[in-house]
Design a protein around this motif. Structure first.
Motif, short mmCIF file in Angstrom:
data_model
loop_
_atom_site.label_atom_id
_atom_site.label_comp_id
_atom_site.label_asym_id
_atom_site.label_seq_id
_atom_site.Cartn_x
_atom_site.Cartn_y
_atom_site.Cartn_z
N UNK A 195 0.83 -1.21 0.00
CA UNK A 195 0.00 0.00 0.00
C UNK A 195 0.86 1.26 0.00
N UNK A 196 1.93 1.24 0.77
CA UNK A 196 2.83 2.40 0.82
C UNK A 196 3.50 2.62 -0.53
N UNK A 197 3.92 1.54 -1.17
CA UNK A 197 4.56 1.65 -2.47
C UNK A 197 3.59 2.19 -3.52
N UNK A 198 2.37 1.66 -3.52
CA UNK A 198 1.38 2.13 -4.48
C UNK A 198 0.97 3.58 -4.19
N UNK A 199 1.00 3.99 -2.93
CA UNK A 199 0.69 5.37 -2.59
C UNK A 199 1.74 6.33 -3.14
N UNK A 253 -8.03 -1.53 -8.28
CA UNK A 253 -6.85 -0.68 -8.53
C UNK A 253 -6.66 0.29 -7.37
N UNK A 254 -5.46 0.35 -6.78
CA UNK A 254 -5.28 1.11 -5.55
C UNK A 254 -5.10 2.61 -5.73
N UNK A 255 -5.09 3.10 -6.96
CA UNK A 255 -4.93 4.53 -7.18
C UNK A 255 -5.37 4.89 -8.61
N UNK A 256 -5.62 6.18 -8.82
CA UNK A 256 -5.82 6.70 -10.15
C UNK A 256 -7.21 6.59 -10.73
N UNK A 257 -8.17 6.08 -9.97
CA UNK A 257 -9.51 5.92 -10.55
C UNK A 257 -10.19 7.27 -10.78
N UNK A 299 -8.83 16.62 -11.16
CA UNK A 299 -8.28 15.84 -10.04
C UNK A 299 -9.09 15.99 -8.76
N UNK A 300 -10.34 16.42 -8.89
CA UNK A 300 -11.20 16.65 -7.73
C UNK A 300 -11.18 15.46 -6.77
N UNK A 301 -10.76 15.72 -5.53
CA UNK A 301 -10.81 14.70 -4.47
C UNK A 301 -9.92 13.49 -4.76
N UNK A 302 -8.94 13.67 -5.64
CA UNK A 302 -8.13 12.53 -6.06
C UNK A 302 -7.37 11.86 -4.92
N UNK A 303 -6.79 12.66 -4.03
CA UNK A 303 -6.02 12.07 -2.93
C UNK A 303 -6.92 11.26 -2.00
N UNK A 304 -8.08 11.81 -1.67
CA UNK A 304 -9.01 11.07 -0.79
C UNK A 304 -9.46 9.78 -1.45
N UNK A 305 -9.77 9.84 -2.74
CA UNK A 305 -10.22 8.64 -3.45
C UNK A 305 -9.11 7.60 -3.55
N UNK A 306 -7.88 8.07 -3.75
CA UNK A 306 -6.76 7.12 -3.76
C UNK A 306 -6.60 6.45 -2.41
#
Length: 234
Positions: free
Chosen positions: A62-66, A123-127, A200-207
């Motif tokens: 998770x840390x790596x994908x973050x 997918x752990x990020x980018x959706x 990128x609205x709310x991208x960090x929270x969604x990731x």
């Protein structure tokens, strides 16, 4: 350029750090007006390096994908336009990295696919990048990964912005970069800043939310079976 051809340009810790450095350096350089991101043949990117992830605990994964998520999100906040030139295939994290760029050029024969759900995890990020391009209903369908698609279908759906003949994505992307580079740079940067909240609205929270789902999914049997294939046998 993503340059790990022996691993089909899979994203590992080193390549992500190198990409972050290259993007930051280009964004700070006043001589650079536009950036093209491509992959060394035979492909744009095969996604996260499962061979590396298989050596990690779930928290380490998770840390790596973050870290990868943070670099991909940073593209929207840059002052220079970033164009993805996609050849061969864009899979998983490679798919999402490409669509995190401002403009996507795809060769007609590119294989686009999100294989994560069939592998056993979200997918752990980018959706958010996918949502911005195709809307929630289509994004959900693509994330379920019923079928891979070629560049023509990716363009029809809005995943890609421009098409090229096979082998010509770099040239098409460079031509677009030259056109953008000829525009007043302050106006180009202002355009990126204005549209950034919508892209990128709310991208960090969604990731972060996707990462929590990813962690739970990785405890399951389907995901463990996939990772076991990439672990080094003693």
């Amino acid at each position: 350029m993503l340059s790990r051809p022996e691993r089909r340009n899979a994203l590992d810790g080193t390549s992500i750090a190198e990409l972050e450095h290259a993007l930051q350096q280009a964004d700070r350089d006043p001589a650079v007006r536009a950036i093209v991101l491509s992959g060394a043949p035979p492909a744009f990117c095969s996604g996260s390096d499962l061979k590396e992830l298989a050596t990690m605990s779930i928290q380490e994964m998770c840390d790596s994908e973050s870290d990868t998520a943070r670099v991909a999100r940073s593209i929207a906040g840059m002052s220079k336009p970033v164009i993805a030139a996609v050849e061969g295939f864009a899979l998983g994290g490679g798919f999402v990295l490409a669509i995190s760029c401002d403009i996507v050029v795809s060769a007609t024969d590119v294989r686009w696919h999100l294989p994560e759900v069939p592998n056993g995890w979200l997918p752990p990020w980018g959706l958010q990048a996918l949502l911005a391009r195709v809307g929630p209903v289509r994004a959900r369908l693509l994330t379920w990964a019923a079928d891979a698609m070629n560049g023509i279908e990716a363009h029809r759906l809005g995943v890609a912005d421009y098409l090229s003949d096979p082998g010509a994505a770099d040239q098409t992307a460079l031509a677009l970069a030259q056109r953008l580079a000829a525009l007043p740079p302050d106006a180009v940067a202002s355009t990126k800043r204005f549209f950034e909240p919508f892209v990128s609205l709310d991208g960090e929270r969604l990731d972060n939310e996707a990462s929590r789902h990813f962690a739970r999914n990785c405890e399951g049997g389907a995901a463990q079976h996939i990772f076991s294939k990439f672990k080094v046998k003693s």
